[in-house]
Motif scaffolding. Structure first.
Motif, short mmCIF file in Angstrom:
data_model
loop_
_atom_site.label_atom_id
_atom_site.label_comp_id
_atom_site.label_asym_id
_atom_site.label_seq_id
_atom_site.Cartn_x
_atom_site.Cartn_y
_atom_site.Cartn_z
N ILE A 88 0.85 -1.20 0.00
CA ILE A 88 0.00 0.00 0.00
C ILE A 88 0.88 1.25 0.00
O ILE A 88 0.66 2.18 -0.77
N ARG A 89 1.89 1.25 0.86
CA ARG A 89 2.79 2.40 0.95
C ARG A 89 3.46 2.66 -0.41
O ARG A 89 3.52 3.80 -0.89
N GLU A 90 3.93 1.58 -1.02
CA GLU A 90 4.61 1.73 -2.30
C GLU A 90 3.67 2.29 -3.37
O GLU A 90 4.07 3.13 -4.18
N ASN A 91 2.42 1.84 -3.35
CA ASN A 91 1.44 2.37 -4.31
C ASN A 91 1.19 3.86 -4.08
O ASN A 91 1.14 4.64 -5.03
N MET A 92 1.04 4.26 -2.82
CA MET A 92 0.78 5.67 -2.52
C MET A 92 1.97 6.53 -2.98
O MET A 92 1.80 7.59 -3.56
N ILE A 93 3.18 6.03 -2.71
CA ILE A 93 4.38 6.76 -3.11
C ILE A 93 4.46 6.85 -4.63
O ILE A 93 4.82 7.89 -5.18
N ALA A 94 4.05 5.78 -5.31
CA ALA A 94 4.08 5.79 -6.78
C ALA A 94 3.21 6.91 -7.33
O ALA A 94 3.61 7.63 -8.25
N PHE A 95 2.03 7.08 -6.74
CA PHE A 95 1.12 8.15 -7.22
C PHE A 95 1.76 9.52 -7.01
O PHE A 95 1.71 10.39 -7.86
N LYS A 96 2.34 9.67 -5.84
CA LYS A 96 2.95 10.96 -5.49
C LYS A 96 4.14 11.25 -6.41
O LYS A 96 4.28 12.34 -6.95
N ARG A 97 4.99 10.24 -6.56
CA ARG A 97 6.18 10.42 -7.39
C ARG A 97 5.81 10.72 -8.84
O ARG A 97 6.46 11.49 -9.53
N ALA A 98 4.68 10.13 -9.29
CA ALA A 98 4.23 10.36 -10.67
C ALA A 98 3.59 11.73 -10.84
O ALA A 98 3.32 12.16 -11.95
N GLY A 99 3.32 12.42 -9.73
CA GLY A 99 2.83 13.79 -9.85
C GLY A 99 1.48 14.09 -9.23
O GLY A 99 0.95 15.18 -9.41
N ALA A 100 0.90 13.14 -8.50
CA ALA A 100 -0.42 13.40 -7.90
C ALA A 100 -0.30 14.33 -6.69
O ALA A 100 0.59 14.15 -5.85
N ASP A 101 -1.19 15.30 -6.62
CA ASP A 101 -1.29 16.13 -5.41
C ASP A 101 -2.31 15.50 -4.46
O ASP A 101 -2.15 15.55 -3.25
N ILE A 102 -3.37 14.95 -5.04
CA ILE A 102 -4.46 14.37 -4.25
C ILE A 102 -4.57 12.90 -4.62
O ILE A 102 -4.52 12.54 -5.81
N ILE A 103 -4.71 12.03 -3.60
CA ILE A 103 -4.86 10.60 -3.86
C ILE A 103 -6.20 10.14 -3.31
O ILE A 103 -6.43 10.21 -2.09
N ILE A 104 -7.08 9.72 -4.20
CA ILE A 104 -8.38 9.20 -3.78
C ILE A 104 -8.21 7.69 -3.65
O ILE A 104 -7.89 7.01 -4.64
N THR A 105 -8.40 7.16 -2.44
CA THR A 105 -8.09 5.74 -2.24
C THR A 105 -8.93 5.11 -1.14
O THR A 105 -9.17 5.72 -0.09
N TYR A 106 -9.36 3.86 -1.41
CA TYR A 106 -10.10 3.09 -0.40
C TYR A 106 -9.18 2.70 0.75
O TYR A 106 -9.65 2.24 1.78
N HIS A 107 -7.87 2.88 0.58
CA HIS A 107 -6.92 2.58 1.65
C HIS A 107 -6.79 3.75 2.63
O HIS A 107 -6.06 3.63 3.62
N ALA A 108 -7.43 4.89 2.34
CA ALA A 108 -7.15 6.11 3.12
C ALA A 108 -7.26 5.90 4.63
O ALA A 108 -6.34 6.24 5.38
N LYS A 109 -8.37 5.30 5.07
CA LYS A 109 -8.55 5.17 6.52
C LYS A 109 -7.47 4.27 7.12
O LYS A 109 -6.87 4.61 8.15
N GLU A 110 -7.21 3.13 6.50
CA GLU A 110 -6.22 2.21 7.08
C GLU A 110 -4.81 2.79 7.03
O GLU A 110 -4.00 2.56 7.94
N VAL A 111 -4.53 3.56 5.99
CA VAL A 111 -3.21 4.21 5.89
C VAL A 111 -3.00 5.13 7.09
O VAL A 111 -1.94 5.14 7.72
N LEU A 112 -4.04 5.90 7.41
CA LEU A 112 -3.93 6.85 8.52
C LEU A 112 -3.94 6.12 9.87
O LEU A 112 -3.16 6.43 10.76
N GLU A 113 -4.81 5.13 9.96
CA GLU A 113 -4.97 4.37 11.20
C GLU A 113 -3.68 3.64 11.57
O GLU A 113 -3.24 3.66 12.71
N LYS A 114 -3.07 2.97 10.59
CA LYS A 114 -1.88 2.16 10.86
C LYS A 114 -0.59 2.94 10.68
O LYS A 114 0.49 2.37 10.86
N GLY A 115 -0.70 4.22 10.25
CA GLY A 115 0.52 4.99 10.03
C GLY A 115 1.41 4.37 8.98
O GLY A 115 2.63 4.26 9.14
#
Ligand code: PBG
Length: 321
Positions: A292-319
């Protein structure tokens, strides 16, 4: 050997010091599904840990989302009534309109973005009015604009048209402005491809087309240059944010969009991308959090400012970031 890139990979301190990419937790947007009824929290079979909530249950869930740091949601409505004019999409008492009012009353600081589309509300499951077996573009614009306006009237902070009709950003902008919503931003699903990665979502939202497919309005997956044309058009029509969707199979389009866009760029990490991670994790084949972390980083590295994701809550919850 003079040049040894490994020197800067020696330990975590130096690796962290030179890390080029960091995902901003505040730029994650959490998509959620709301249904009619009461006491409903129904897990979506193809999307583990994602649910269809009735409004009362959604409010409970949002309390725990807000507690872990979710700042924004993207809301999808699943109505009881569907017809040929998608009338519950722009009904003041429609599911999204009632949900938005309830959410904003209880969580005024939660930023609520509404998905503006007709497919969930049409008896045939297409994103506009059908004429001669295909979606009729211009008459559909009127319904989309009415839908966006009714979301804004209910209190939506931002509207996000996902239908891919030509000219819808301009039509929505005009309708919002004519009714005093000049400050409501539009996040346009600009480069939205006709993708098999939406499969699980269509189960979740009960929005699969009953005949044919969406290829006469969503983009051909083979086209990158055309995606940039769509982005340019949406910018000309006044989009405040442009989006590329899906994400993982379209990182090249995301990168190119980030290069030409002078407004923020969003990416939608769609249902199929989420479900594949969940399925492989369930099999014990991958390290889920690391993926999940690698996917989020991929979006950011590719140029995304905003990431819409079903992982959002778990990403924040689990840090996870
Ligand atoms: C509605 C819409 C879809 C998605 C977002 N808005 C489905 C589609 O176009 O068929 C897909 C989201 C996802 O797969 O997570 N048009």
């Amino acid at each position: 050997m003079i040049i040894r890139p490994r020197r800067l990979r020696k330990n975590e301190v130096i690796r962290n010091m030179i890390a080029e990419t960091a995902v901003n937790p505040d730029s994650l947007v959490y998509p959620m599904f709301v249904v009619e009824g009461e006491g409903i929290k129904e897990e979506i079979a193809s999307m583990p840990n994602q649910f269809r909530f009735s409004i009362d249950e959604l409010l409970k869930e949002l309390a725990s989302c807000v507690a872990v740091g979710v700042k924004s949601i993207l809301l999808f409505g699943i109505p009881n009534h569907k017809d040929e004019m998608a009338s519950s999409a722009y009904d003041k008492e429609g599911i999204v309109q009632r949900a938005v009012r309830a959410i904003k009353a209880k969580f005024p600081n939660l930023y609520v973005i509404t998905d503006v589309c007709l497919c969930e509300y049409m008896s045939h499951g297409h994103c506009g009015i059908i004429k001669d077996g295909d979606v009729d573009n211009d008459p559909s614009l009127e319904l989309l604009a009415k839908t966006a306006l009714s979301h804004a009237e209910a209190g939506a902070d931002m509207v996000a048209p996902s239908d891919m009709m030509d000219g819808r950003v301009a039509a929505i902008r005009e309708m919002l402005d004519a009714n005093g919503f000049t400050n409501t931003p539009i996040m346009a699903y600009s480069a939205k491809f006709a993708s098999a990665f939406y499969g699980p979502f269509r189960d979740a939202a009960d929005s699969a087309p009953h005949f044919g497919n969406r290829k006469s309005y969503q983009m051909d997956v083979r086209n990158g240059r055309e995606a940039l044309h769509e982005v340019e058009l949406d910018l000309e029509e006044g989009a405040d944010i442009v989006m590329v969707k899906p994400g993982l199979a379209f990182l090249d389009v995301l990168r190119q969009t980030a290069e030409i866009s002078n407004v923020p760029v969003a990416v939608y990490n769609v249902s199929g991308e989420y479900s594949m991670v969940k399925a492989a994790a369930k099999m014990g084949w991958i390290d889920e959090n690391a993926i999940i972390r690698e996917n989020m980083i991929a979006f950011k590295r590719a140029g995304a400012d905003i990431i819409i994701t079903y992982h959002a809550k778990e990403v924040l919850e689990k840090g996870i970031l």
